[in-house]
Design an enzyme around this catalytic site. Structure first.
Site, PDB file in Angstrom:
ATOM      1  N   ILE A  72       0.824  -1.208   0.000  1.00 35.74           N
ATOM      2  CA  ILE A  72       0.000   0.000   0.000  1.00 35.74           C
ATOM      3  C   ILE A  72       0.860   1.262   0.000  1.00 35.74           C
ATOM      4  O   ILE A  72       0.429   2.313  -0.454  1.00 35.74           O
ATOM      5  CB  ILE A  72      -1.010   0.034   1.168  1.00 35.74           C
ATOM      6  CG1 ILE A  72      -0.294   0.062   2.513  1.00 35.74           C
ATOM      7  CG2 ILE A  72      -1.998  -1.107   1.066  1.00 35.74           C
ATOM      8  CD1 ILE A  72      -1.231   0.338   3.669  1.00 35.74           C
ATOM      9  N   TYR A  76       3.257  -7.053  17.047  1.00 36.95           N
ATOM     10  CA  TYR A  76       2.684  -6.231  15.984  1.00 36.95           C
ATOM     11  C   TYR A  76       1.483  -5.443  16.515  1.00 36.95           C
ATOM     12  O   TYR A  76       1.375  -4.225  16.290  1.00 36.95           O
ATOM     13  CB  TYR A  76       2.259  -7.119  14.815  1.00 36.95           C
ATOM     14  CG  TYR A  76       1.615  -6.370  13.675  1.00 36.95           C
ATOM     15  CD1 TYR A  76       2.391  -5.648  12.766  1.00 36.95           C
ATOM     16  CD2 TYR A  76       0.234  -6.374  13.506  1.00 36.95           C
ATOM     17  CE1 TYR A  76       1.803  -4.943  11.716  1.00 36.95           C
ATOM     18  CE2 TYR A  76      -0.363  -5.689  12.460  1.00 36.95           C
ATOM     19  CZ  TYR A  76       0.425  -4.973  11.573  1.00 36.95           C
ATOM     20  OH  TYR A  76      -0.173  -4.279  10.541  1.00 36.95           O
TER      21      TYR A  76
END
Length: 301
Positions: A23, A180
């Site tokens: 992205i 994460y």
């Protein structure tokens, strides 16, 4: 990209971290094809150069270049900021997009767990170093790419205090997915505190969730994640769809002057309760600042 239809971004200077793939690349391409001068801040120089060529192949007049930035090294962040400042350019949009996901435990050269440093602390230091340029370029925007996975974790201990051992755990306490998630919670808290500090100076910051299960190279660190993303691929967003919310927060006229918000699918939504606390955001800022100072202090001895 539909969000940018009819927009001319000529004169705007943009830095995007991790922009050679996924992205980040789609974001860079979309902004460059609408006239912005886009700097791809990439760890791998040759991949960054390849990404530049792919954008130029679509429009040979695009203002796009790659610069080396390794967020796992505070020294590299420092060198990047110095190199950018030597260009004497303004900075209207800074997109903190780079991230690692599912990485095995390892310490960076700064002796911090790599997911925490790449996803949060490296970006924190980058913004610190570029703050003066952002302020001079106001109105300016920072967009921090987070994730809905921030909802499934906490970074405080049982007494309610910020716990450094949760942020940068030892090998025996490390779980990649949890690391994460915690880094993505840090992203929102950081964006909120950044907006509180800089919005009076014309610099706003918002955080975004790019999309559910975007199929990208972020999952490459473990075959289980690769299998999971492959099975889910028919139900995932395309890269361009994933980049849409980032591009929206970076450019939408209706967001001028608005910050400290969290967006999903180009819509404002509330993040988790843990991500909304101003005290936690301020504590994370102070801890991050202290970690950077400590690490840089060791180098200068």
């Amino acid at each position: 990209m539909e969000i940018l239809q009819g927009r001319d971004l000529s004169g705007k200077v943009v830095i995007i971290t991790g922009a050679n793939s996924g992205i980040g690349f789609e974001t860079a391409k979309s902004l460059a094809l609408h006239g912005a001068h886009v700097i791809l801040a990439c760890r791998n120089t040759s991949r960054g150069s390849d990404a530049v060529q792919r954008i130029l192949a679509e429009w040979h007049k695009a203002k796009v270049e790659a610069m080396t930035l390794d967020l796992a090294s505070l020294q590299s962040v420092q060198h990047f900021a110095e190199a950018f400042k030597s260009k004497n350019l303004p900075l209207h949009i800074l997109i903190c997009n780079a991230a690692v996901f599912g990485a095995p435990w390892c310490l960076t050269e700064d002796e911090l767990e790599s997911t925490f440093q790449v996803n949060h602390l490296g970006h924190f230091y980058l913004v610190q170093l570029l703050e003066d340029v952002l302020r001079r370029s106001s109105p300016a925007r920072v967009v921090v790419v987070s994730s809905e996975s921030h909802r499934f974790t906490e970074i405080k201990d049982s007494s309610g205090k910020l716990d450094f051992n949760l942020l940068s755990p030892s090998k025996k306490d490390y779980w990649a997915m949890l690391a994460y998630n915690r880094s993505k919670l840090c992203n929102i808290l950081f964006s909120n505190e950044l907006n509180r500090r800089l919005s009076p100076h014309g610099v706003t910051s918002n955080s975004v969730h790019p999309g559910n299960m975007i199929y990208s190279s972020i999952h490459r660190n473990w075959w289980v994640y690769t299998l999971l993303f492959t099975l889910a691929r028919p139900f995932t967003k395309s890269m361009q769809q994933g980049a849409a919310t980032t591009v929206y927060c970076a450019t939408a006229a209706e967001l001028e002057g608005l910050g400290g918000l969290y967006f999903n699918n180009c819509c404002r939504c509330l993040p988790s309760a843990a991500a909304q606390g101003p005290a936690a955001a301020a504590a994370l800022w102070e801890l991050s600042d202290s970690l950077v100072r400590q690490r840089l202090g060791r180098r200068s001895r």
